[in-house]
Design an enzyme around this catalytic site. Structure first.
Site, PDB file in Angstrom:
ATOM      1  N   LYS A 122     108.389 132.646  37.298  1.00 34.79           N
ATOM      2  CA  LYS A 122     107.662 133.040  38.501  1.00 34.79           C
ATOM      3  C   LYS A 122     107.877 134.523  38.714  1.00 34.79           C
ATOM      4  O   LYS A 122     108.902 135.076  38.289  1.00 34.79           O
ATOM      5  CB  LYS A 122     108.183 132.277  39.721  1.00 34.79           C
ATOM      6  CG  LYS A 122     107.220 132.274  40.874  1.00 34.79           C
ATOM      7  CD  LYS A 122     106.119 131.261  40.682  1.00 34.79           C
ATOM      8  CE  LYS A 122     105.116 131.257  41.813  1.00 34.79           C
ATOM      9  NZ  LYS A 122     104.187 130.133  41.733  1.00 34.79           N
TER      10      LYS A 122
HETATM   11  P1  NAD Z   1      96.177 131.597  48.994  1.00 34.74           P
HETATM   12  O1  NAD Z   1      96.805 132.899  49.323  1.00 34.74           O
HETATM   13  O2  NAD Z   1      94.872 131.569  48.285  1.00 34.74           O
HETATM   14  O3  NAD Z   1      95.973 130.728  50.349  1.00 34.74           O
HETATM   15  C1  NAD Z   1      97.023 130.472  51.242  1.00 34.74           C
HETATM   16  C2  NAD Z   1      96.426 129.809  52.487  1.00 34.74           C
HETATM   17  O4  NAD Z   1      97.496 129.437  53.353  1.00 34.74           O
HETATM   18  C3  NAD Z   1      95.510 130.724  53.318  1.00 34.74           C
HETATM   19  O5  NAD Z   1      94.448 129.976  53.871  1.00 34.74           O
HETATM   20  C4  NAD Z   1      96.428 131.212  54.436  1.00 34.74           C
HETATM   21  O6  NAD Z   1      95.732 131.577  55.623  1.00 34.74           O
HETATM   22  C5  NAD Z   1      97.269 129.971  54.655  1.00 34.74           C
HETATM   23  N1  NAD Z   1      98.563 130.256  55.273  1.00 34.74           N
HETATM   24  C6  NAD Z   1      99.433 131.244  54.939  1.00 34.74           C
HETATM   25  N2  NAD Z   1     100.502 131.179  55.769  1.00 34.74           N
HETATM   26  C7  NAD Z   1     100.290 130.146  56.603  1.00 34.74           C
HETATM   27  C8  NAD Z   1     101.018 129.582  57.691  1.00 34.74           C
HETATM   28  N3  NAD Z   1     102.189 130.089  58.067  1.00 34.74           N
HETATM   29  N4  NAD Z   1     100.491 128.509  58.323  1.00 34.74           N
HETATM   30  C9  NAD Z   1      99.298 127.990  57.954  1.00 34.74           C
HETATM   31  N5  NAD Z   1      98.564 128.486  56.948  1.00 34.74           N
HETATM   32  C10 NAD Z   1      99.051 129.550  56.294  1.00 34.74           C
HETATM   33  O7  NAD Z   1      97.293 130.790  48.182  1.00 34.74           O
HETATM   34  P2  NAD Z   1      97.063 129.561  47.202  1.00 34.74           P
HETATM   35  O8  NAD Z   1      96.930 130.076  45.821  1.00 34.74           O
HETATM   36  O9  NAD Z   1      96.048 128.636  47.778  1.00 34.74           O
HETATM   37  O10 NAD Z   1      98.512 128.890  47.254  1.00 34.74           O
HETATM   38  C11 NAD Z   1      98.883 128.003  48.306  1.00 34.74           C
HETATM   39  C12 NAD Z   1     100.142 127.261  47.875  1.00 34.74           C
HETATM   40  O11 NAD Z   1      99.872 126.547  46.667  1.00 34.74           O
HETATM   41  C13 NAD Z   1     101.355 128.148  47.562  1.00 34.74           C
HETATM   42  O12 NAD Z   1     102.527 127.440  47.907  1.00 34.74           O
HETATM   43  C14 NAD Z   1     101.294 128.289  46.059  1.00 34.74           C
HETATM   44  O13 NAD Z   1     102.554 128.595  45.479  1.00 34.74           O
HETATM   45  C15 NAD Z   1     100.825 126.909  45.659  1.00 34.74           C
HETATM   46  N6  NAD Z   1     100.194 126.822  44.350  1.00 34.74           N
HETATM   47  C16 NAD Z   1      99.129 127.601  44.024  1.00 34.74           C
HETATM   48  C17 NAD Z   1      98.550 127.474  42.767  1.00 34.74           C
HETATM   49  C18 NAD Z   1      97.313 128.239  42.384  1.00 34.74           C
HETATM   50  O14 NAD Z   1      96.769 127.962  41.293  1.00 34.74           O
HETATM   51  N7  NAD Z   1      96.822 129.141  43.202  1.00 34.74           N
HETATM   52  C19 NAD Z   1      99.081 126.563  41.839  1.00 34.74           C
HETATM   53  C20 NAD Z   1     100.160 125.777  42.211  1.00 34.74           C
HETATM   54  C21 NAD Z   1     100.710 125.911  43.475  1.00 34.74           C
END
Ligand code: NAD
Length: 438
Positions: A122
């Site tokens: 990571k």
């Molecule tokens: P992103 O930045 O695209 O979206 C994050 C979302 O969460 C946004 O809508 C934001 O407004 C919201 N958010 C942020 N802080 C918040 C809070 N305190 N309360 C409520 N909503 C909040 O990120 P993403 O890529 O969608 O990732 C989201 C999660 O999924 C993370 O934990 C990430 O590690 C995990 N993840 C992502 C991927 C990927 O392929 N993008 C893969 C596996 C896991």
């Protein structure tokens, strides 16, 4: 007492309290419990507890006004026992080394549960990207990539997008790596734009995987997905696709959606396409100010988490379901779209309350699965169509779910413990079979 969760009976409290706080403490405590259940020898335990390699870098960035700012970046490679290290890069002001270590460990376990030939890594930059211009963000990304370049590469360590990073970020990293290696190193990152060797379906992959996992869980719990009620916290890359796919392809009723600014609730189902279109138009993808009629209530994130739904999907950031709010959860099941959304205390409470939690290392594995597909396509310079990617993703997610479910049933443990057992066993096996150099 044994809690009956439909066909899986769960022995409560199999995990002892973590000695360390936060996501890393929780991950390590889960790991110890898996070690004990597998009766793993002390040497293998010691190897798996520790990341293989950690790099902390300082990133000077010339600002648009000519001044200089210095940011801190990290790349942690937890394990390369099963293949090249693999894991996302996030930009967030509170990124620190322990958080990156925790997520690198989760990536090792996720790759193992999904059975893709990757290890775990990571990366992160302690920065608020909203405070940087696009040109500053590009300079930051390129310098960060150059600083961690010695440990990157398609056969060593392959980044992908995570919170606040996207296909454009991956394009900058690939171009930087390519400039330094002297050839177009498409295999060096995943989640790239399609025009640069990205895979069809990678953008939606994590959300699609979460949707598939939620549907599998619903069927296992004896509930048809058609009309099942869903609440999704986080409307970014993961949450948005999960919500759309559950509604459009599985006929679920998405009744609650939130992002960092708050949320919306409609017991008759939200218009997800309209919310998506609005978020796409808004700076930062925010839902703030979404115009809606009287049938939709504006709710807080706390209220969203407490909605009475069949499935709650936390898909925002870590540490959202805690010891303080776990007693308020009314969902029939939780499917972790985000990494580490449930704290240790909350996990214990949910386990005791008999609320099944499909853990992150299974539920959001769709991203790493399609990253694997992208890497395979890049290495062969032969690209698949969207249907092929979707079909293969369905097969791989279904298999991971089945295997975890089978371990849970056989060992009479909850789904998180089962996923850890499966993953740790695979990683330990690889380490043992490779032997020890020198
Ligand atoms: P992103 O930045 O695209 O979206 C994050 C979302 O969460 C946004 O809508 C934001 O407004 C919201 N958010 C942020 N802080 C918040 C809070 N305190 N309360 C409520 N909503 C909040 O990120 P993403 O890529 O969608 O990732 C989201 C999660 O999924 C993370 O934990 C990430 O590690 C995990 N993840 C992502 C991927 C990927 O392929 N993008 C893969 C596996 C896991």
């Amino acid at each position: 007492m044994v809690v009956e969760t439909n066909k899986v009976s769960v022995k409560p409290s199999v995990v002892s309290r973590p000695v360390q706080s936060g996501m890393l403490g929780t991950g390590l405590a889960q790991l110890e419990s898996a070690f004990d259940l597998l009766d793993l020898n002390p040497g293998l335990r010691a190897i798996i507890r520790q990341p293989e390699r950690e790099l902390t870098v300082s990133i000077p960035v010339v600002r648009d006004d000519g001044s200089l700012s210095v940011f801190t970046g990290f790349r942690v490679q937890h394990s390369s026992a099963r293949g090249p290290c693999k894991g996302g890069i996030r930009y967030h002001p509170i990124v620190d080394l322990d958080e990156v270590r925790a997520m690198a460990l989760l990536m090792t376990l996720k790759s193992a549960v999904a059975n893709v030939p990757f290890g775990g890594a990571k990366g992160g930059g302690a920065v608020n990207p909203g405070e940087l211009s696009e040109a500053e963000l590009e300079r930051l990304t390129r310098r960060y990539a150059a600083m961690i370049f010695p440990i990157l590469g398609g056969k060593r360590d392959i980044p992908a997008p995570d919170v606040n990073t996207d296909a454009r970020t991956m394009a900058w990293i690939m171009d930087t790596v390519s400039s330094l290696t002297g050839y177009m190193a498409t295999e060096s990152v995943t989640g790239k734009p399609i025009a640069l060797g990205g895979s069809q379906g990678r953008t939606e992959a994590t959300g699609r995987g979460v949707a598939i996992a939620a549907v599998e869980l619903l069927w296992r719990l004896g509930r048809s997905p058609r009309g099942a009620t869903i609440a999704v916290q986080g409307f970014g890359k993961v949450g948005r696709h999960a919500a759309s796919i559950l509604r459009d392809e599985f006929w679920c009723l998405v009744v609650g959606i939130s992002d960092v600014g708050g949320g919306f609730h409609n017991p008759s189902g939200l218009d997800v396409p309209s919310l998506s279109a609005y978020a796409r138009r808004n700076p930062g993808g925010s839902l703030a100010g979404y115009p809606h009629g009287y049938e939709i209530d504006e709710i807080s994130n706390a209220e969203l988490l407490a909605l009475d739904v069949d499935v709650l999907i936390p898909a925002a950031i870590e540490g959202q379901i805690t010891g303080e709010n776990a007693a308020n959860i009314r969902a029939g099941a939780i499917v972790e779209g985000a990494n580490g959304p449930t704290t240790f205390d909350a996990d214990q409470i949910l386990r005791e309350r008999g609320i099944p939690v499909l853990p992150d290392i299974v539920a959001n594995a769709g991203g790493v699965i399609v990253s694997y597909f992208e890497w395979v396509q890049d290495l062969q310079s032969y690209f698949w169509d969207i249907q092929e990617v979707r079909t293969k993703l369905g097969t791989w997610m279904g298999k991971a779910f089945e295997e975890v479910w089978a371990v849970a049933a056989e060992r009479e443990v909850d789904l998180r413990t089962a996923a850890y057992l499966l993953a740790v066993d695979r990683v330990a096996n690889a380490i043992q079979q490779r032997g020890f150099f020198p």
